[in-house]
Design a protein around this motif. Structure first.
Motif, PDB file in Angstrom:
ATOM      1  N   CYS A 298       0.743  -1.247   0.034  1.00  0.00           N
ATOM      2  CA  CYS A 298       0.076   0.074  -0.416  1.00  0.00           C
ATOM      3  C   CYS A 298       1.131   1.091   0.421  1.00  0.00           C
ATOM      4  O   CYS A 298       0.307   2.012  -0.892  1.00  0.00           O
ATOM      5  N   SER A 299       1.854   1.187   0.781  1.00  0.00           N
ATOM      6  CA  SER A 299       2.690   2.248   0.471  1.00  0.00           C
ATOM      7  C   SER A 299       4.572   1.962   1.519  1.00  0.00           C
ATOM      8  O   SER A 299       4.458   2.081   2.498  1.00  0.00           O
TER       9      SER A 299
ATOM     10  N   LEU B  93      -1.851   6.378   6.350  1.00  0.00           N
ATOM     11  CA  LEU B  93      -2.086   6.805   5.516  1.00  0.00           C
ATOM     12  C   LEU B  93      -2.229   8.286   6.138  1.00  0.00           C
ATOM     13  O   LEU B  93      -1.686   9.525   5.852  1.00  0.00           O
TER      14      LEU B  93
ATOM     15  N   TYR C 119       0.538  10.309   7.180  1.00  0.00           N
ATOM     16  CA  TYR C 119       1.725  10.539   6.021  1.00  0.00           C
ATOM     17  C   TYR C 119       2.656  11.091   5.992  1.00  0.00           C
ATOM     18  O   TYR C 119       3.667  11.134   6.179  1.00  0.00           O
TER      19      TYR C 119
ATOM     20  N   SER D  16       6.651  10.858   6.802  1.00  0.00           N
ATOM     21  CA  SER D  16       7.124  10.533   5.961  1.00  0.00           C
ATOM     22  C   SER D  16       8.204  11.987   6.146  1.00  0.00           C
ATOM     23  O   SER D  16       9.203  11.603   5.460  1.00  0.00           O
TER      24      SER D  16
ATOM     25  N   ARG E 240      -2.583  -0.379  -4.571  1.00  0.00           N
ATOM     26  CA  ARG E 240      -2.195   0.965  -4.238  1.00  0.00           C
ATOM     27  C   ARG E 240      -2.146   1.487  -5.172  1.00  0.00           C
ATOM     28  O   ARG E 240      -2.011   3.436  -4.453  1.00  0.00           O
TER      29      ARG E 240
ATOM     30  N   CYS F 288      -4.170   3.723  -2.525  1.00  0.00           N
ATOM     31  CA  CYS F 288      -3.556   4.366  -1.305  1.00  0.00           C
ATOM     32  C   CYS F 288      -3.031   5.700  -1.900  1.00  0.00           C
ATOM     33  O   CYS F 288      -3.147   6.978  -1.072  1.00  0.00           O
ATOM     34  N   ASN F 289      -2.451   5.760  -3.043  1.00  0.00           N
ATOM     35  CA  ASN F 289      -2.177   7.087  -3.428  1.00  0.00           C
ATOM     36  C   ASN F 289      -3.086   8.114  -4.049  1.00  0.00           C
ATOM     37  O   ASN F 289      -3.474   9.032  -3.723  1.00  0.00           O
TER      38      ASN F 289
ATOM     39  N   LEU G 156      -4.162   9.232  -0.442  1.00  0.00           N
ATOM     40  CA  LEU G 156      -2.713  10.702  -0.014  1.00  0.00           C
ATOM     41  C   LEU G 156      -3.415  11.422  -0.802  1.00  0.00           C
ATOM     42  O   LEU G 156      -3.509  12.529  -0.956  1.00  0.00           O
TER      43      LEU G 156
ATOM     44  N   GLN H  15       2.242   9.473  -3.550  1.00  0.00           N
ATOM     45  CA  GLN H  15       3.492   9.312  -3.193  1.00  0.00           C
ATOM     46  C   GLN H  15       4.249   8.146  -4.521  1.00  0.00           C
ATOM     47  O   GLN H  15       3.544   7.494  -5.024  1.00  0.00           O
TER      48      GLN H  15
ATOM     49  N   ASP I  22       6.807   6.293  -5.988  1.00  0.00           N
ATOM     50  CA  ASP I  22       7.342   4.704  -6.224  1.00  0.00           C
ATOM     51  C   ASP I  22       8.266   4.199  -6.905  1.00  0.00           C
ATOM     52  O   ASP I  22       8.320   4.390  -8.297  1.00  0.00           O
TER      53      ASP I  22
END
Lengths: 218, 318
Positions: free
Chosen positions: B177-178, B241, B244, B248, B297, B300-301, B304, B312, B314
């Protein structure tokens, strides 16, 4: 700023979380929930470098752990890389000191570092100071017994009341001073390695698993 | 309107209530979610037990058999009784501290421990206390508590299983997912993530999230068809998330990470809606079972991007 990792250990309901809250938030709740696993708080103090007379800021990263016996298997997860440990007992509970001694033994055998500062702390002093009050309890652990044990083992020793705040600041102050004393030389080396780039050094002194005694966090 | 009124007005059957009301989140759009939960849980669980001929039938019959009196052994106080009493006295609600309630909770706890041959661990008492506050009646409290604990105890109160869950379910799901959050949380030399996962899972977010929010998650746990270990993984990924930016941040070190996650309620500035959290968490679970990595993915992107305008990046493309 210097950062140290400090862990609180001790039997259930001896007042570990209350001591932390008194220190960090200067507050006390009569009813405090049980700690599940652990809680994490931080607080800074200032100490004086006796040589240079300069003020040194110390940040404690405090791991407050659950006291229940069944969490014991998880304890190493919390005291790993700790610089200091507060081992707390309840001065009104007779078997409480023996349980604290168990924690001290565990720290000494499992952590085994000479410069781990261990402070034995008897809490709930307020419950036995008001003689004749209906709420007062007899003191079940004599100060001399606990202090004698602490001296024998090379531990710092304090009696406190998280409820009134008595003695709490002094606990952390004395730990800070002792840690600083231990680490002064490492710090000087660290400063030297960093060069003369600035007036302050920001150093994390948690024990890294690599056994490198100091590490920089910028 | 409270949950009961909305449920009665809008849904003709338990299945409809579960599927549309709870899992699609309709119930929470129309109802004041801190009212009527006791009724809702009784309806969902008692009716599950009484219902014949639906998809829950088999599970229900197993559940009833476990709770039926002949199976109840003679109750003896467990060795942990003093610890249980102590913990119950430390519950953070005046109503729970009433002597009669304390007595009932202690009896219920001992009964459940004896029936299931479980060893008491701190955390059980908070789950029981919270359930009591919704139902305020011993029988249904015990039924709901058992239903909850049958899912939670074998995995999250067992240190070995908890570690296995983290390694084989939670961490791999997070990685898909992240990857960025995964790499941040699983950097070499980091504290173990069990430090915070232990509390998040054992008291099912009671310490991390507001009560009305937690209870919506519990509605899903109590009515779910997904295994709890996967559902909680999905929910935790969404909660991560949700912070996030903080996690991060380039200057966020190992200790900062743990501080954020052990003080989640203070760290989070804007929390995704509770029904949305569960919907997205369960969607992640479905896609995880299908091994649809790209969709995982993408969800989740998108989350965000929409919530925080974050892209995000990748790098791994894995």
């Amino acid at each position: 700023m210097l950062q140290f990792k400090l862990v609180l250990l001790g039997d259930s309901s001896v007042g570990k979380s209350s001591i932390v809250h008194r220190f960090v938030k200067d507050s006390f709740d009569e009813f405090r929930e049980s700690t599940i696993g652990a809680a994490f708080l931080s607080q800074t103090i200032k100490i004086e470098d006796k040589g240079s007379q300069q003020e040194v800021v110390i940040k404690f990263e405090i791991w407050d752990t659950a006291g229940q016996e069944r969490y014991k298997s998880l304890a190493p997860m919390y005291y790993r890389n700790a610089n200091a440990a507060l081992v707390v007992y309840d001065v009104t509970q007779q078997d409480s000191l023996a349980k604290a001694q168990g924690w001290v033994n565990e720290l000494k055998t499992k952590v085994g570092e000479d410069d781990l500062v261990i402070c034995l702390v008897g809490n709930k002093l307020d419950l036995c100071t008001e003689e004749g009050e209906s709420s007062s309890k007899p003191k079940a652990v004599e100060s001399s017994d606990a202090e004698g044990y602490a001296n024998e083992q090379g531990l710092l020793f304090h009696e406190v009341s998280a409820k009134t705040g008595e003695g709490v600041k002094q606990v952390f102050q004395s730990i800070g001073e002792k840690l600083y004393e231990f680490k002064k030389h490492e710090l000087a080396n660290s400063k030297g390695r960093q060069g003369a780039g600035g007036d302050t050094v920001n150093v994390q002194l948690q024990r890294p698993s690599t056994n490198d005694a100091t590490s920089c966090c910028g | 309107m409270d949950l009961k009124q909305v449920a009665v007005d809008r849904y003709g059957s338990r299945d409809e209530l579960v599927q549309r009301g709870v899992w699609r989140g309709e119930l929470y759009r129309y109802a004041d979610t801190d009212k009527g939960r006791g009724w809702l849980w009784k309806a969902l669980i008692a009716e599950e037990q009484a219902n014949n001929g639906n998809q829950f039938d088999k599970r229900h019959q197993m559940h009833v058999r476990r709770l039926t009196p002949p199976a109840v052994p003679k109750l003896t106080a467990p060795l942990e009784k003093p610890v249980i009493e102590l913990d119950l006295r430390r519950l953070n609600d005046a109503e729970l501290l009433q002597p009669e309630v304390q007595k009932t909770l202690l009896e219920l706890m001992i009964r459940v421990l004896t029936i299931h041959n479980w060893t008491y661990k701190q955390g059980f008492h908070e789950l029981l206390g919270t359930i009591w506050l919704q139902l305020r009646e011993p029988n249904s409290t015990m039924t709901v508590f058992e239903k909850m604990m049958e899912q939670v105890v074998p995995i999250f109160y067992n240190e070995t299983r908890l570690a296995q869950w983290e390694k084989h379910i939670f961490a791999p799901l997070l990685k898909v997912c992240s990857p960025i959050l995964h790499d941040q949380l699983y950097r070499e030399g980091n504290h173990t993530n069990l430090l915070w996962l232990l509390r998040w899972t054992r008291v099912l977010f009671l310490r991390e999230l507001p009560m009305d929010y937690v209870l919506v998650i519990w509605d899903h746990i109590l009515t779910g068809t997904y295994p709890i270990e996967t559902l909680l993984s999905g929910i935790i990924v969404v909660l991560l998330l949700n912070v996030y930016g903080e996690l991060s941040h380039p200057e966020c070190d190992d200790d900062d990470l743990v501080e954020i996650l052990l003080n989640y309620n203070e760290s989070v500035s804007s929390l995704v809606d509770s029904a949305e959290l569960c919907r997205m968490g369960s969607r992640l679970v479905e896609l995880w079972f299908l091994q649809d990595v790209n969709s995982l993915r993408m969800i989740c992107n998108t989350f965000l991007k929409l919530r925080f305008n974050v892209n995000q990046v990748d790098n791994n493309n894995s």
